[in-house]
Design an enzyme around this catalytic site. Structure first.
Site, PDB file in Angstrom:
ATOM      1  N   GLY A   1       0.733  -1.254   0.000  1.00 28.80           N
ATOM      2  CA  GLY A   1       0.000   0.000   0.000  1.00 28.80           C
ATOM      3  C   GLY A   1       0.763   1.305   0.000  1.00 28.80           C
ATOM      4  O   GLY A   1       0.127   2.358  -0.072  1.00 28.80           O
TER       5      GLY A   1
ATOM      6  N   GLY B   1       2.816   2.624  -2.251  1.00 30.61           N
ATOM      7  CA  GLY B   1       3.170   3.165  -3.563  1.00 30.61           C
ATOM      8  C   GLY B   1       2.373   4.405  -3.934  1.00 30.61           C
ATOM      9  O   GLY B   1       1.240   4.606  -3.488  1.00 30.61           O
TER      10      GLY B   1
ATOM     11  N   CYS C   1      -0.826   3.408  -5.687  1.00 29.73           N
ATOM     12  CA  CYS C   1      -1.513   2.276  -5.065  1.00 29.73           C
ATOM     13  C   CYS C   1      -2.609   2.792  -4.143  1.00 29.73           C
ATOM     14  O   CYS C   1      -2.385   3.728  -3.373  1.00 29.73           O
ATOM     15  CB  CYS C   1      -0.521   1.428  -4.264  1.00 29.73           C
ATOM     16  SG  CYS C   1      -1.274   0.008  -3.439  1.00 29.73           S
TER      17      CYS C   1
END
Length: 347
Positions: free
Chosen positions: A181, A183, A186
């Site tokens: 999570g 990124g 993301c």
């Protein structure tokens, strides 16, 4: 249900405390590291940064460019075997030394990877990549890959906790990819409520992996060179970058024009854009867990690579680390509520 009370930290929550140094110049810092991997027995030397296996980052062109900086590229899994063959025919042995072959966990992915690895023995790295590395199927695939490719260096993920890091290493992974999570494109954390602040994940997984002779790569969460330094300071052996390397000539994203200005599309690999492109759309039973952004064109990636490496060298000089290898031992993190003076950031 239970609640863990100890606070978990991301890169934005800390700074590295400076320490006395005998280094006279940033040029005295050695960023190259040499690793011998637990299962493959392969020895590799280079700068332990990896371009992410996203189709708008991990391209053949990116691999060609970053090899010149001794940086690895995890080439995305959507190239065909024929495209791989064409690339290998033109790439030097030095470039291939800096390439990771990415794969999913389906039978078709496995067979395709078998064919790609057979094209050239210089392809020594395999990156087994799924969004959720906690499934029994994934662990079994890692074991299958280790049995099939005993001399290849296998990187597998993603996970964020020590116990799963240990399980993947015991199943045959040389390197575990850490991050759920963090990124830039993301949205897993907001869609699912699941995740783990990246710095704490790196610290905990590094401790678990190193106890078994394995290694980790911090995947996601870096927005600037200082974050890369923090990831290494936290114990990461490698750092994987996506957004920081997106938007360049070598990144492979589609270029769009708005009001006379050109932008490059960059999207998460669980986004609607990625699923429309590669699997014909978002399946009815799932939600997209990524977003698409338009980035101003950033020119050749070499300029960004130099900036990242320069920042990393400077971080080492601030704590007296003459080699990147020493950075972890010389890192003391301090908890902070501010990172920088932002008065002119909007200009």
């Amino acid at each position: 249900m239970r609640i863990e009370e100890d606070l978990k930290l991301g890169f934005k929550d800390v700074l590295i405390r400076p320490k006395r140094s005998t280094l006279k110049s940033r040029s005295d810092v050695e960023l190259e590291r040499q690793f011998t991997f637990k299962y493959s027995g392969q020895t590799w030397s280079g700068v332990p940064i990896i371009a992410a296996n996203m189709d708008t980052v991990g391209t053949f062109e990116m691999a060609q460019a970053l090899a010149g900086f001794d940086i690895l590229t995890a080439v995305h899994k959507h190239y065909t075997v024929e495209e791989w063959a064409a690339f290998i025919n033109t790439a030097s042995a030095d470039v291939l030394k800096h390439v990771m072959v990415s794969t999913g966990t389906s039978d078709a992915d496995f067979e395709k990877t078998v064919q790609i690895l057979a094209l050239n023995p210089a392809l020594n790295f395999v990156c087994i990549d799924v969004a959720n590395g906690y499934s029994e199927h994934f662990v079994q695939f890692v074991a299958k890959a280790r049995e099939a490719w005993p001399t290849k260096t296998i990187c597998a993920g993603n996970v964020v906790t020590g116990e799963m890091c240990e399980e993947l290493i015991l199943s045959g992974a040389d390197i575990v990819k850490v991050g759920i999570g963090p990124g830039s494109v993301c949205t897993t954390r907001v869609k699912t409520g699941v995740g783990y602040p990246q710095l704490s994940a790196v610290i905990e997984c590094a401790d678990a992996a190193h106890g078994l002779g394995g290694m980790i790569v911090s995947d996601g969460g870096c927005t600037m060179p200082g974050d890369v330094a923090k990831a290494f300071g936290g114990g990461a052996d490698f750092v994987m970058l996506g957004g920081m390397l997106a938007g360049h000539e070598e990144s492979g994203g589609s270029v769009v024009e708005e009001n006379g200005e050109k932008f490059m599309l960059f999207y998460g690999m669980s986004s609607e854009s990625a699923m429309n492109r590669h699997v014909g759309g978002v399946a009815k039973y799932r939600a997209a867990e990524g977003k698409t952004v338009k980035l101003p064109l950033r020119g050749p990636v070499g300029n960004t690579a130099r900036d990242i490496l320069g920042g990393l060298r400077s971080a080492c000089t601030y704590v007296g680390a003459s080699r990147l290898k020493e950075l972890t031992k010389r890192t003391t993190f301090i908890r902070v509520q501010e990172q920088e003076n932002r008065i002119f950031n909007s200009l």
